[in-house]
Design a protein around this motif. Structure first.
Motif, short mmCIF file in Angstrom:
data_model
loop_
_atom_site.label_atom_id
_atom_site.label_comp_id
_atom_site.label_asym_id
_atom_site.label_seq_id
_atom_site.Cartn_x
_atom_site.Cartn_y
_atom_site.Cartn_z
N SER A 1 60.00 27.98 69.03
CA SER A 1 58.70 28.64 68.90
C SER A 1 58.11 28.96 70.26
N SER B 1 53.03 24.41 72.02
CA SER B 1 53.11 23.02 71.59
C SER B 1 52.72 22.08 72.73
N VAL C 1 66.45 15.73 60.85
CA VAL C 1 65.05 16.16 60.71
C VAL C 1 64.35 16.17 62.07
N VAL C 2 64.58 15.10 62.85
CA VAL C 2 63.96 15.03 64.19
C VAL C 2 64.47 16.17 65.06
N TYR D 1 65.63 19.05 64.09
CA TYR D 1 65.07 20.33 63.63
C TYR D 1 63.64 20.53 64.14
N ARG D 2 62.84 19.47 64.06
CA ARG D 2 61.45 19.59 64.53
C ARG D 2 61.41 19.90 66.03
N PHE D 3 62.28 19.23 66.78
CA PHE D 3 62.30 19.46 68.23
C PHE D 3 62.76 20.88 68.56
N HIS E 1 62.84 23.46 66.60
CA HIS E 1 61.91 24.45 66.05
C HIS E 1 60.72 24.65 67.00
N ARG E 2 60.19 23.53 67.53
CA ARG E 2 59.09 23.63 68.49
C ARG E 2 59.55 24.32 69.76
N TYR F 1 69.61 24.58 67.41
CA TYR F 1 69.64 23.59 66.34
C TYR F 1 71.03 23.50 65.72
#
Length: 470
Positions: free
Chosen positions: A193, A220, A182-183, A185-187, A189-190, A12
């Motif tokens: 994970s 995910s 934001v997009v 970070y979500r990608f 982060h997934r 990220y």
């Protein structure tokens, strides 16, 4: 000790840094281009004004201050300053300064030098030594008349605002950057994970830790998550398979030990009897030795069958391959089985073409038909009939081996091809079978790219349907 960043956070921060660097560079470049565009637009406007004034001068035929001031009044631009300079740099006219005789030589002014060298020139936010103010200058040289017309606008707040880049663009860019951040970070982060869960799974697997399926399979819903989930499920499947194989190995070892125990114990018992009773009569000694020989032959058959299975398990691809006439092999099996068939008052009919060419291993192909024949002779029953048929379809030979004997109970059918599996253990050993014949048949069929099924005939007996690729 500082906490180590996860792979997701590293990814990220790395991607975000590159993206922000690109965004800042793009914004700076865009602002520069926009300002340059506005400067060029203003310069073209003033250049056009210079050309119109020159045309008026040429057509009017006058070049005095009164006429020029009158022209500028009629073609007014707010706060516009116009200066006419000869090619030597001396000021001929200036609509703002009333005392041109005290104005310095303009030959070294940047916009004048550019005009003399290139035909036109401009200068942004340059301080006027004469007026003491900052101006935007645009100069045009007319070689046929040997003078430069220079127009200038004061570089005040209004002009600075007109040349300033559009701030709405910056706000728009900031909003886009925020949304993309934001997009991203979500990608990441997934992604992080999933990688973290895979790492936990790998650590547990490496240390033989207990792996909870529900805990590790919850990835995910994307391609990486699906791939990670399949990896975990495949590992768990392999783990279960390994456990099953370990159980089968233990069972196989026990079965082998049990199968070897009986003939070895029998041989040992007969030999001990002979050794402990040296005066035993010749007839009894001969009977005991014959029984020892029969048990040794059983051991030889058992070891040969186990060796063949191991060869198929460990190196089927290492077997010698050639074109084999299976019809000839079947005739050989038929001839070799005649004595056993006559002893049990049985018959065998082979309804097959004269030549059946199959590319494979001769020994394994022979073992298929020999073991099926021996199995039927041993267990079908007295006075029964064996039938073998064959037909080719789409490059594959389909065989049917059937007898009209007693058959087996339905619950035993699925296990007939297992190693050492016996429907009637006592009777099987009495008949001299090793318990590996049908296992060899199945493995040999699989080695040759075929398949095999066994069923009970409606009128009694067993029916083996199998295929071999030609």
């Amino acid at each position: 000790m500082a906490k180590k960043l996860s792979i997701g956070n590293k990814l990220y921060l790395s991607v975000l840094s590159l993206f922000l660097l690109f965004a800042v560079a793009f914004i700076v470049f865009q602002q520069y281009r926009e300002k340059q565009y506005k400067v060029e637009t203003l310069n073209l406007r003033l250049q056009d004004y210079n050309n119109q004034m020159h045309e008026a001068l040429v057509s009017g035929g006058k070049n005095n201050a009164a006429w020029l001031n009158n022209y500028l009044t009629r073609h007014a631009i707010r706060d516009l300053r116009v200066t006419i300079i000869n090619k030597d740099g001396r000021v001929i006219f200036d609509n703002v300064s009333t005392n041109i005789s005290h104005m310095g030589n303009h030959i070294r002014r940047p916009e004048v030098r550019q005009a003399l060298n290139k035909g036109n020139g401009s200068s942004v936010d340059r301080n006027s030594k004469t007026m003491g103010h900052d101006y935007f200058y645009s100069a045009t040289y007319y070689p046929q008349d040997k003078y430069v017309i220079r127009s200038a606008l004061p570089y005040n707040v209004d002009l600075a605002k007109s040349l300033k880049t559009d701030q709405h663009y910056l706000w728009f860019a900031a909003v886009i950057i925020l949304l993309l951040t934001v997009v991203l970070y979500r990608f990441t982060h997934r992604l992080g994970s999933n990688i973290t869960k895979l790492n936990e799974f790998a650590t547990k697997a490496d240390h033989d830790g207990k792996i909870e399926t529900d805990e590790l399979v919850n990835f995910s819903a994307d391609e990486l998550g699906d791939t990670a989930e399949r990896i975990v499920k495949l590992y768990l499947k392999l783990q279960r398979t390994q456990k099953e194989q370990n159980v089968l190995k233990r069972q196989l070892t026990q079965n082998v030990a049990h199968e070897l125990k009986t003939p070895v114990a029998s041989i040992q018992g007969y030999l001990e009897t002979i050794l402990e009773n040296p005066k035993v009569d010749e007839n009894t000694r001969s009977i005991f030795l014959q029984r020892c020989y029969a048990q040794s032959k059983r051991l030889t058959s058992l070891l040969a069958d186990m060796s063949m299975l191991n060869r198929m398990d460990d190196g089927a691809q290492m077997l010698s391959i050639e074109d084999v006439d299976v019809a000839e092999l079947i005739q050989t099996v038929d001839k070799e089985s005649q004595f056993a068939l006559e002893q049990r008052n049985m018959t065998m009919t082979c309804n097959i073409p004269p030549h059946i060419l199959i590319r494979g291993n001769r020994s394994l192909l022979y073992s298929i038909f020999r073991n099926l024949a021996d199995n039927a002779i041993a267990y079908a029953g007295q006075g029964k009939h064996i039938t073998l048929t064959a037909q080719e379809k789409d490059g594959t030979w389909h065989f049917t081996f059937t007898d009209d004997g007693v058959g087996v109970a339905p619950e035993h059918l699925a296990r007939l091809f297992e190693r050492f599996y016996r429907v009637d253990k006592g009777r099987s050993r009495k008949m001299g079978g090793t318990g590996l014949g049908l296992a060899i048949v199945k493995n040999a069929v699989l080695v040759h790219g075929g398949s095999i099924q066994v069923n009970n005939n409606p009128n009694g007996g067993l029916r083996f349907d199998f295929s071999l690729k030609s």
